[in-house]
Design an enzyme around this catalytic site. Sequence first.
Site, PDB file in Angstrom:
ATOM      1  N   ASP A  27       0.872  -1.168   0.000  1.00  0.00           N
ATOM      2  CA  ASP A  27       0.000   0.000   0.000  1.00  0.00           C
ATOM      3  C   ASP A  27       0.906   1.214   0.000  1.00  0.00           C
ATOM      4  O   ASP A  27       1.518   1.536   1.010  1.00  0.00           O
ATOM      5  CB  ASP A  27      -0.894  -0.033   1.254  1.00  0.00           C
ATOM      6  CG  ASP A  27      -1.737   1.228   1.395  1.00  0.00           C
ATOM      7  OD1 ASP A  27      -1.688   2.085   0.489  1.00  0.00           O
ATOM      8  OD2 ASP A  27      -2.445   1.343   2.418  1.00  0.00           O
ATOM      9  N   LYS A  89       2.926  11.288  -3.106  1.00  0.00           N
ATOM     10  CA  LYS A  89       1.903  10.688  -3.968  1.00  0.00           C
ATOM     11  C   LYS A  89       1.026  11.747  -4.643  1.00  0.00           C
ATOM     12  O   LYS A  89       0.521  11.538  -5.733  1.00  0.00           O
ATOM     13  CB  LYS A  89       1.038   9.763  -3.125  1.00  0.00           C
ATOM     14  CG  LYS A  89       0.083   8.872  -3.891  1.00  0.00           C
ATOM     15  CD  LYS A  89      -0.537   7.886  -2.924  1.00  0.00           C
ATOM     16  CE  LYS A  89      -1.594   7.021  -3.551  1.00  0.00           C
ATOM     17  NZ  LYS A  89      -2.145   6.098  -2.544  1.00  0.00           N
ATOM     18  N   GLU A 189      -7.229   0.539  -4.558  1.00  0.00           N
ATOM     19  CA  GLU A 189      -7.244   0.439  -3.095  1.00  0.00           C
ATOM     20  C   GLU A 189      -8.591  -0.042  -2.536  1.00  0.00           C
ATOM     21  O   GLU A 189      -8.604  -0.950  -1.696  1.00  0.00           O
ATOM     22  CB  GLU A 189      -6.824   1.779  -2.475  1.00  0.00           C
ATOM     23  CG  GLU A 189      -5.332   2.027  -2.658  1.00  0.00           C
ATOM     24  CD  GLU A 189      -4.923   3.486  -2.513  1.00  0.00           C
ATOM     25  OE1 GLU A 189      -5.757   4.308  -2.075  1.00  0.00           O
ATOM     26  OE2 GLU A 189      -3.776   3.801  -2.847  1.00  0.00           O
ATOM     27  N   ASP A 211     -13.123   5.361   1.038  1.00  0.00           N
ATOM     28  CA  ASP A 211     -11.683   5.358   1.302  1.00  0.00           C
ATOM     29  C   ASP A 211     -11.158   6.793   1.319  1.00  0.00           C
ATOM     30  O   ASP A 211     -10.933   7.396   0.264  1.00  0.00           O
ATOM     31  CB  ASP A 211     -10.982   4.524   0.223  1.00  0.00           C
ATOM     32  CG  ASP A 211      -9.464   4.488   0.398  1.00  0.00           C
ATOM     33  OD1 ASP A 211      -8.946   5.164   1.315  1.00  0.00           O
ATOM     34  OD2 ASP A 211      -8.801   3.780  -0.384  1.00  0.00           O
TER      35      ASP A 211
END
Lengths: 650, 189
Positions: A27, A89, A189, A211
């Site tokens: 992850d 990210k 994800e 999420d």
Amino acid sequence: MSQSEPRSSALLEIFDPKAPPKPIGIDLGTTNSLVACVKNERPVTIKDCDGDAIVPSVVHYGPSGEVIVGRHAQRLAAEHPRETIVSVKRFMGRGGDDPETRRLGPYEFVPPAEGEPNVVRFAVRGKTVTPVEVSAEILRALKRRAEDELRSVGGAVITVPAYFDDAQRQATKDAGRLAGLEVLRLLNEPTAAALAYGLEKKQNGKFAVYDLGGGTFDVTILVLDDGVFQVRSTGGDSALGGDDMDRALAEEVFRLAGRDPATASPSEVRVVLDLARRIKHGLTDAEIVDVENPFGGSQLSISRARFEELVAPILARTGVACRRALKDAGIEASELDGVILVGGATRVPAVKRYVAKLFGREPLGDIDPDEVVALGAAIQADLLAGQGRPDDVLLLDVIPLSLGIEVGGGVVDRILPRNTTIPAAARATYTTQEDNQTGFEIHVVQGERELAADCRSLARFTLKGIPPMPAGMARLEVTFRVDADGLLSVHAREERTGKEQTVSVKPSYGLDDETVEQMLLDAIDHGEEDLAARKLAEARVEASRVASSTKKSLAADPDLLEPGERERIEAALAALESAVKGTDARRIELAIEDLDAATKDFAGRRMNRAIAAAIAGQSLETVEKSVEHAKGIEAAHAESGPLPPPPPSG
Amino acid sequence: MDPFATLGAPRRFDLDLAALEKTHRELSRALHPDKFASASASERRAALEKAASVNEAWRVLRDPIRRAEALFQLEGIEVGETKEPKPSPAFLMEVMEQREELAEARAKKDLDRVRKLAAAIGERMKAAQERLGAAFDGSSRSADELARLLPLLGEMRFYRRFLDEASAIEEEAEEALLAAEANGEKVHA
């Protein structure tokens, strides 16, 4: 990362030197990253010597070229804000001129030089690094951690937000390659989270995954049915997350301290952002949090009510995406069987309350929202490496944003609409707009807006050398293919001349293959590894995989072979086996390609048989017909109008 | 070229979509690239192509407009807005009126009216589909007979856009309501 003394649990495990390399799930989060694997049929996160599974996604570049990742880097962030990249990210797959790169943050950016790809470049200690390189450092740290625990690490599944566009996915895959990982799959994800939950609970039904990560928000609606995880729709915002809560709180801290964030030093910005994160965490349990004023002066105090006011607009944005995803899925909130919470930001009580209200039910949270994605990725890695459980688990995911090309008038012609199940392929036919137009400019875009200018530009390329014809005579067939990673390739062909061109979509915001190759070479200068040796090892692994799979196919379906075909395939196999004995990686690769060509038709026939068998289970009478027709890609896309000619300079 | 054959479905407009979804799932199970992760490149490619064609076939068949387009094409009748006959002036007039009414209802924030208009169009969409169902019922008919139904495609596309617009207006109104609610909560907090 620091080497640890053997943990007590490690002493109990017997190391088998012949054990196959262990696949891992990663992850790669905005704030935190984790690595996990499947042990004794259960997914577990791999922890450091302190028993900590989380690696903060923070990379520090030291004065003598050393790179520090994780907690230690996090501690250096305040003192060295520009040399320490946090939440990298957010910058993946983005252009240097993207507004996202200009938000509150301490970094110094370098504009791309003439001819360089338009990607973000951080200026760090006199050199520049791209987000792909920074992410590769995080991945390397995770790989090392996994190697410490497992000795030999196999392929990796890396998760990405479902809402990542093509450029962001490609950047993630590049980072994996750069870190020396064999990337088995990019996995969304929320789908990973559902996998972790679904296998845990063995439930069928309709689920929503909410999420809210550090920097991205995703919502996915999926249906679980006897091991098939079918994503019905996905939505989100790849620039919305817990970081935005921190930023809203940081701005509040500046306000309360009577300071203007615009005049703050990079180091002050970093200190205040860190303070904001601590306040956020504190408010999970406390109604009010008092903190030292970072600029001196009296204590600052922030109440949960004030915090909730600050984050209300962020939650409202997630709500819009959720409602759209439900609508796209054709599912009412009341039909859901469960809502899964993922991401550290869902620990915030206001988020939980908001989600409960939005979906009309209490969300599930029994798996740690920080770990659930990595656990799901480990399960998928295990399945892909053929080490998984025998249950027939299958993930059917979708593309998050429509893919299309620009046609006359700057309008987008959608070729693959959002929420199309992957892998996907579709083609469209276009014609020329002007007399004697000898080239087509193909502009590939991703997004939901009508005009190409409002969508994400993924790539431009030109198909040239078309003989002059009156307008509307040339026929250009454009094929879009999206693989199981969600990555797009585009193929264009002029039907009258047979002129064709294929591009893997990367250039607009990504790094081309040569750049990645160069980065790999640069890594060798740092004494990291020997590229040639690695290439040879990789080629040999691939060769043995291909050879054994070919033999299995020959044994499984010998009746599908045509006269002489077995001999041709076996000759190619023998050539490959002899190449593997040598040390020339290129020769092995060529032998693999030859074997590939020799088995192409046979492979096609085997797939037709697989289709026939699957349909036979459903309806017996139509099998023969289906086998006849199920050849190649069948797209029913109507002709969509002319394409503009390329600009004269091109 | 023939999504019906790809999914082993009868070539007709009315389909058992639930059963087809199962077929699609079974085919996906057999062909998904995950099942070929350790296969040779040629098998992986073949599986990928087939899986993509199966997905494409399902995408076409589950959508009434695309399904109808495919049925016309399989009869050798070209579709697409440039290939189909122009809609009748009467239909165009009616379309304009309906759109004006919708715009008006939106301006007045009259959600009830928006819903009523959408329901009426929904009925007409259903009627168009029933006509297609009767024509493409698996028995063979002349291309000329079927080509006369071609204007239904344009009408259905219009209905689809209209319904999309109506639900966008509803959504917009709901957002506004929620935003107001959120503001209200803030005052109490």
